[in-house]
Design an enzyme around this catalytic site. Structure first.
Site, PDB file in Angstrom:
ATOM      1  N   CYS A  76     -23.590 -32.446  17.670  1.00  0.00           N
ATOM      2  CA  CYS A  76     -23.766 -31.649  18.899  1.00  0.00           C
ATOM      3  C   CYS A  76     -23.865 -30.395  17.948  1.00  0.00           C
ATOM      4  CB  CYS A  76     -23.311 -32.077  19.556  1.00  0.00           C
ATOM      5  SG  CYS A  76     -23.760 -30.839  20.975  1.00  0.00           S
ATOM      6  N   ARG A 167     -11.929 -43.466  26.051  1.00  0.00           N
ATOM      7  CA  ARG A 167     -13.691 -41.951  25.255  1.00  0.00           C
ATOM      8  C   ARG A 167     -14.973 -42.529  26.184  1.00  0.00           C
ATOM      9  NH1 ARG A 167     -12.597 -41.360  20.209  1.00  0.00           N
ATOM     10  NH2 ARG A 167     -14.819 -40.728  18.779  1.00  0.00           N
ATOM     11  N   ARG A 169     -19.044 -41.824  26.314  1.00  0.00           N
ATOM     12  CA  ARG A 169     -19.871 -41.013  24.682  1.00  0.00           C
ATOM     13  C   ARG A 169     -21.107 -41.592  25.439  1.00  0.00           C
ATOM     14  NH1 ARG A 169     -16.174 -38.663  23.005  1.00  0.00           N
ATOM     15  NH2 ARG A 169     -15.613 -38.433  21.147  1.00  0.00           N
TER      16      ARG A 169
END
Length: 328
Positions: A76, A167, A169
Site C-alpha cells: 500500500c 488480523r 485484511r
C-alpha cells in the site's frame, strides 16, 4: 474453465508464498511468480523449488504466461492522483494510468490489461479502504471496474476464526464476467493461542533484562500520558494481537508470559503457525528475517477458502444476468 481440470495462477508480490500455498491447496498450479526481496526469494525457493522473478516494474507484461487467476498482496504505497509527470508507460495519457502512475498497483493493472485473467484476488491492509479519506480506494475500484471492466467484490475479513490472531485484511476479488459471487462464510474454529505454542523453546527467545525493563518504562511513560502504546502480554487461552513486520525489534505486540522469568517472543515456527502455514513449511532464513516475512504474510487458511469460493463460482457458471444479456 473446466469443472474437472485445475486452474493456473500467477503470484505477484509473492513474499514467501502464502498466497501460493493457499491457491495450490485449492487445486491451482502456479505458472509465474514475482518478488524482489532476496531473503523472501530464499524462503520461496526453499518451499516451492523456484526463484521468483525480481522487480515487477521491470518485467514486460507480455512475457508473463497466460493464466486463469492473478493473485497479489500489493504494497500500500501512497497513490499520486495529481501531478503525474510521466504518462507514456503504455502509450496512454489518460484514465487510471494517470491516477495510479508511480505505484505498484499500476503494475497489476497493466498485467491484467495485457493478460485478461478470468479472475483476480488482491490483498491489503484494511486501512486501504479509508486511506486518504477513501480517495485511494476509489481510484483502485475505478481502475479495476471502469478502466479494466472487471466485476469487483471486496470485504474486510478478520482471521481470528481460523488462527489465534486478530488480523483484519481487505480482500478484493474480480471476475472478467459479472458473477453472483459471495465471500465464503468461514467456519468459526476460534483456536486458542496455546494451540500454536511449542513445548520447548530456546532461552534466546526470552527477553533480556535490558529489553524487558525498557518495554516496561515505555509502557509506564505512555500510560501516564493516557496513550495506549506499549507491550502486550498474550493470553494463552485467548488470541494474539496482529503480528507485524516489526516483531523482530522487540516482540512487544505479542509477548508470552513465563513463570519466574521474563516474557518471551514467539519463535519463527510459532509465527508460521500463527499465520496458518503448515509445519513442514521451511524457514531457511535468520530469525529476524523470518519475523519480517511472517509479519508481512497472509493467513493461509483464510485465502484458501476465498480461493475455493472463487473457483467454485467460475466452474459452476454463476454468471450474473445483466441488462446487456437482455439486449442480446
Amino acid at each position: 474453465m473446466s469443472k474437472k481440470s485445475g486452474f493456473t495462477f500467477i503470484d505477484l508480490f509473492a513474499g514467501i508464498g502464502g498466497l501460493r500455498t493457499a491457491f495450490e491447496g485449492a487445486g491451482g498450479r502456479c505458472v509465474f511468480s514475482s518478488e524482489w526481496n532476496k531473503f523472501s526469494q530464499q524462503t520461496y525457493e526453499a518451499n516451492f523449488g523456484d526463484v521468483p522473478e525480481g522487480d515487477i516494474t521491470k518485467i514486460d507484461e507480455n512475457d508473463i504466461p497466460d493464466h486463469d487467476v492473478l493473485v497479489g498482496g500489493f504494497p500500500c504505497q501512497p497513490f499520486s492522483i495529481a501531478g503525474v509527470s510521466s504518462k507514456n508507460s503504455l502509450g496512454r495519457v489518460h484514465g487510471f494510468l494517470d491516477e495510479t502512475q508511480g505505484t505498484l498497483f499500476f503494475d497489476i493493472c497493466r498485467i491484467i490489461k495485457a493478460k485478461r485473467p478470468k479472475a483476480f484476488l488482491l490483498e491489503n491492509v484494511k486501512n486501504l479502504k479509508s486511506h486518504d479519506k477513501g480517495k485511494t480506494f476509489k481510484v483502485i475500484l475505478n481502475a479495476l471496474r471502469e478502466q479494466l471492466g472487471y466485476d469487483v467484490h471486496y470485504k474486510i475479513i478478520d482471521a481470528s476464526t481460523q488462527v489465534p490472531q486478530h488480523r483484519e485484511r481487505i480482500f478484493i476479488v474480480g471476475f472478467e464476467e459479472p458473477m453472483d459471487y459471495e465471500f465464503p462464510e468461514l467456519e468459526d474454529k476460534r483456536p486458542k493461542l496455546r494451540s500454536i505454542l511449542e513445548k520447548r523453546v530456546a532461552q534466546k527467545y526470552t527477553l533480556k533484562d535490558g529489553t524487558w525493563n525498557s518495554l516496561q518504562r515505555h509502557l509506564a511513560k505512555h500510560k501516564a500520558k493516557g496513550n495506549g502504546f506499549g507491550y502486550s502480554l498474550a493470553d494463552r487461552k485467548g488470541i494474539a494481537k496482529t503480528l507485524s513486520a516489526r516483531y523482530y525489534k522487540d516482540g512487544a505486540e505479542i509477548l508470552i508470559p513465563q513463570r519466574n522469568k521474563n516474557p518471551r517472543r514467539l519463535t519463527p515456527r510459532e509465527c508460521a503457525r500463527l499465520m496458518g502455514f503448515p509445519d513442514d513449511f521451511v524457514i531457511p532464513v535468520s530469525d529476524n528475517q523470518a519475523y519480517r516475512q511472517f509479519g508481512n504474510a497472509v493467513v493461509v487458511p483464510v485465502v484458501k477458502e476465498i480461493a475455493k469460493s472463487m473457483i467454485q463460482c467460475m466452474q459452476h457458471g454463476k454468471k450474473r444476468i445483466t441488462i446487456m444479456d437482455y439486449v442480446k
